[in-house]
Design a protein around this motif. Structure first.
Motif, short mmCIF file in Angstrom:
data_model
loop_
_atom_site.label_atom_id
_atom_site.label_comp_id
_atom_site.label_asym_id
_atom_site.label_seq_id
_atom_site.Cartn_x
_atom_site.Cartn_y
_atom_site.Cartn_z
N GLN A 1 0.84 -1.19 0.00
CA GLN A 1 0.00 0.00 0.00
C GLN A 1 0.88 1.25 0.00
O GLN A 1 1.96 1.24 0.60
CB GLN A 1 -0.93 0.04 1.23
CG GLN A 1 -2.08 -0.93 1.17
CD GLN A 1 -3.05 -0.73 2.31
OE1 GLN A 1 -2.78 0.00 3.26
NE2 GLN A 1 -4.20 -1.38 2.24
N ASP B 1 -3.74 0.69 -2.98
CA ASP B 1 -3.17 -0.64 -3.11
C ASP B 1 -2.23 -0.71 -4.30
O ASP B 1 -2.43 -0.05 -5.32
CB ASP B 1 -4.28 -1.68 -3.28
CG ASP B 1 -5.07 -1.90 -2.00
OD1 ASP B 1 -4.49 -1.67 -0.92
OD2 ASP B 1 -6.25 -2.28 -2.07
N GLN C 1 -4.80 5.79 1.25
CA GLN C 1 -4.21 4.47 1.07
C GLN C 1 -4.57 3.93 -0.31
O GLN C 1 -5.75 3.86 -0.67
CB GLN C 1 -4.71 3.51 2.15
CG GLN C 1 -4.36 3.95 3.57
CD GLN C 1 -4.80 2.94 4.61
OE1 GLN C 1 -5.10 1.79 4.28
NE2 GLN C 1 -4.80 3.34 5.86
N ILE D 1 0.84 5.16 1.11
CA ILE D 1 0.18 6.18 1.91
C ILE D 1 0.76 7.52 1.51
O ILE D 1 1.97 7.75 1.62
CB ILE D 1 0.37 5.92 3.42
CG1 ILE D 1 -0.36 4.63 3.82
CG2 ILE D 1 -0.14 7.09 4.24
CD1 ILE D 1 -0.26 4.33 5.29
#
Length: 443
Positions: A224, A243, A241, A226
């Motif tokens: 992920q 993926d 977030q 951020i």
């Protein structure tokens, strides 16, 4: 599994891990220290403040005690037993005092009434009897008689409460020692991640290894990003977030962690790293979080290992060295080179800029015709470069088939007696083929 002799790690491993930053510094490292959500050892670097509903933690006492630090847990463990012993010692002493068992008697005189508990002459003896009852030591010098029914009731209550205290305290200690994050201590991640070309595409990679002989069952890896994001409406999302798809031939995030693996993510359209270049990497405000989940083979407990990489820990244009060799019919892993990398030739442009140079622009090709990095589907599983796609009329023909020519050109060539030539594009070179039209007709 890989057989290992001696210690789990050679002495050179620790020296190599400490020297990784010195030997392979990131040339775009900034002086300011960025805050990170996940530390390198996997703990969450988030402080919760101004929590008004503290009572919610007491509603789940067991989980709260398991989450406490060890010195707090040991303090509560000791205090729980001491308080319970002291409470019932006071009850035994008061019972003996009320029954008159504490009055002095002449040892040579007539025997007094039968006491509720024998051999209780002071608070100290009552405290010792309380310990004997709760932990079932039973030295035999003190015992409850049938003289006082209240003493029998107190004995039953103390045994029941003692079992509850033992179960809760020992359960907390067991859960703290058998927590899944303890298994994660033997899962290691490379200190740095790298971005290097793989199969013609820039790829984000890091290395993962397991030091134990017991395996992680059904292991899955999740990536992920951020980062701080601003929406089209102007809303600022401080923690967004996203993926990241992990490259796996099985089309899933499952891995077989029998030996150290290099986990990779191909940077292509749709990737959060699509617009990141070597020069913009140092200024990126992002953090790549790695989450490994699986079931411990020996205990059956689900575990999770975490780490993260900041832009300062991502090396551009480097590749991990090979650490696995085959010796005497089995594979051997050299953990002293676990985090070592070597430089590779790689442009400093982002994946988006490279696609634009090769003529691949967003929206200029129908969806489903782009294959990878400017590659176009080339017949029977092959590809050719160039970023150009076939139109709808020629989509059904193989890539080597002759392209339709205008009718006047065909007639002109037939009059002049020239043979038709077709330009073919293979991967890396061009070929002129004569008479390919006849060959395609036979096909």
């Amino acid at each position: 599994m890989l057989a290992r002799k001696g210690p789990l790690l050679p002495d050179g491993f620790f020296l190599t891990r400490l020297a990784e930053n010195a030997k392979q510094p990131n040339q775009f490292k900034t002086n300011s220290q960025r805050a990170r959500f996940i530390t390198k050892n996997g703990s969450c670097n988030v402080a919760h403040k101004n929590i008004r509903e503290q009572g919610r933690f007491l509603q789940d006492v067991f989980t709260t005690m398991v989450d406490l630090k060890w010195h707090y847990s040991l303090l509560i463990f000791t205090s729980a037993f001491l308080c319970s012993w002291m409470l019932f010692a006071m009850m035994w002493w008061l019972m003996a005092f009320a029954h008159g068992d504490l009055e002095p008697r002449d040892p040579n005189g007539e025997p007094g009434p039968v006491p509720c508990v024998t051999a209780i002459n002071s608070f100290t003896s009552a405290f010792l009897f309380s310990i004997e009852v709760q932990v079932t030591i039973g030295f035999g010098g003190r015992m409850v008689t049938e003289e006082c029914p209240l003493a029998i009731m107190v004995l039953i209550v103390q045994n029941i409460l003692g079992l509850i205290v033992n179960a809760v305290m020992l359960g907390c200690v067991f859960m703290k020692t058998a927590q899944a994050n303890r298994r994660a201590e033997t899962l290691i991640f490379s200190r740095n991640a790298v971005i290097a070309p793989r199969q013609g595409r820039p790829t984000f990679m890091f290395r993962l290894g397991d030091l134990r002989k017991s395996m992680i069952i059904s292991a899955t890896i999740q990536l992920q990003v951020i980062r701080r994001t601003v929406t089209t409406e102007g809303e600022v999302i401080p923690v967004c977030q996203l993926d990241i798809q992990v490259e796996n031939p099985l089309r899933s995030n499952g891995i077989f962690l029998v030996s150290p693996l290099i986990i990779s993510h191909t940077i292509e359209r749709g990737s959060p790293l699509y617009e990141v270049s070597a020069h913009s990497l140092a200024t990126e405000d992002m953090e790549i979080i790695i989450i490994l989940e699986g079931v411990v083979e020996t205990t059956g407990i689900t575990m999770q290992a975490r780490t993260s990489y900041t832009p300062e820990e991502i090396l551009w244009g480097r590749r991990f060295v090979s650490i696995m060799t085959e010796e005497d019919g089995r594979y051997s892993v050299d953990y002293s080179k676990f985090g070592n990398t070597v430089p590779v030739r790689m442009p400093a442009l982002s994946a988006k800029e490279l696609d634009q140079i090769r003529g691949v622009h967003e929206g200029d090709v129908p969806e489903g015709q782009l294959q990878g990095w400017g590659l176009v589907r080339a017949g029977r599983g092959g590809f050719r470069r160039g970023g150009r796609t076939c139109d709808s009329s020629s989509a059904s023909r193989p890539w080597y088939a002759a392209q339709p020519e205008k009718e006047e050109h065909v007639k002109a060539k037939e009059k002049n007696g020239q043979k038709k030539t077709v330009q073919l594009e293979e991967i890396g070179r061009k070929i002129e083929v004569e008479g390919l039209g006849d060959f395609s007709d036979r096909e």
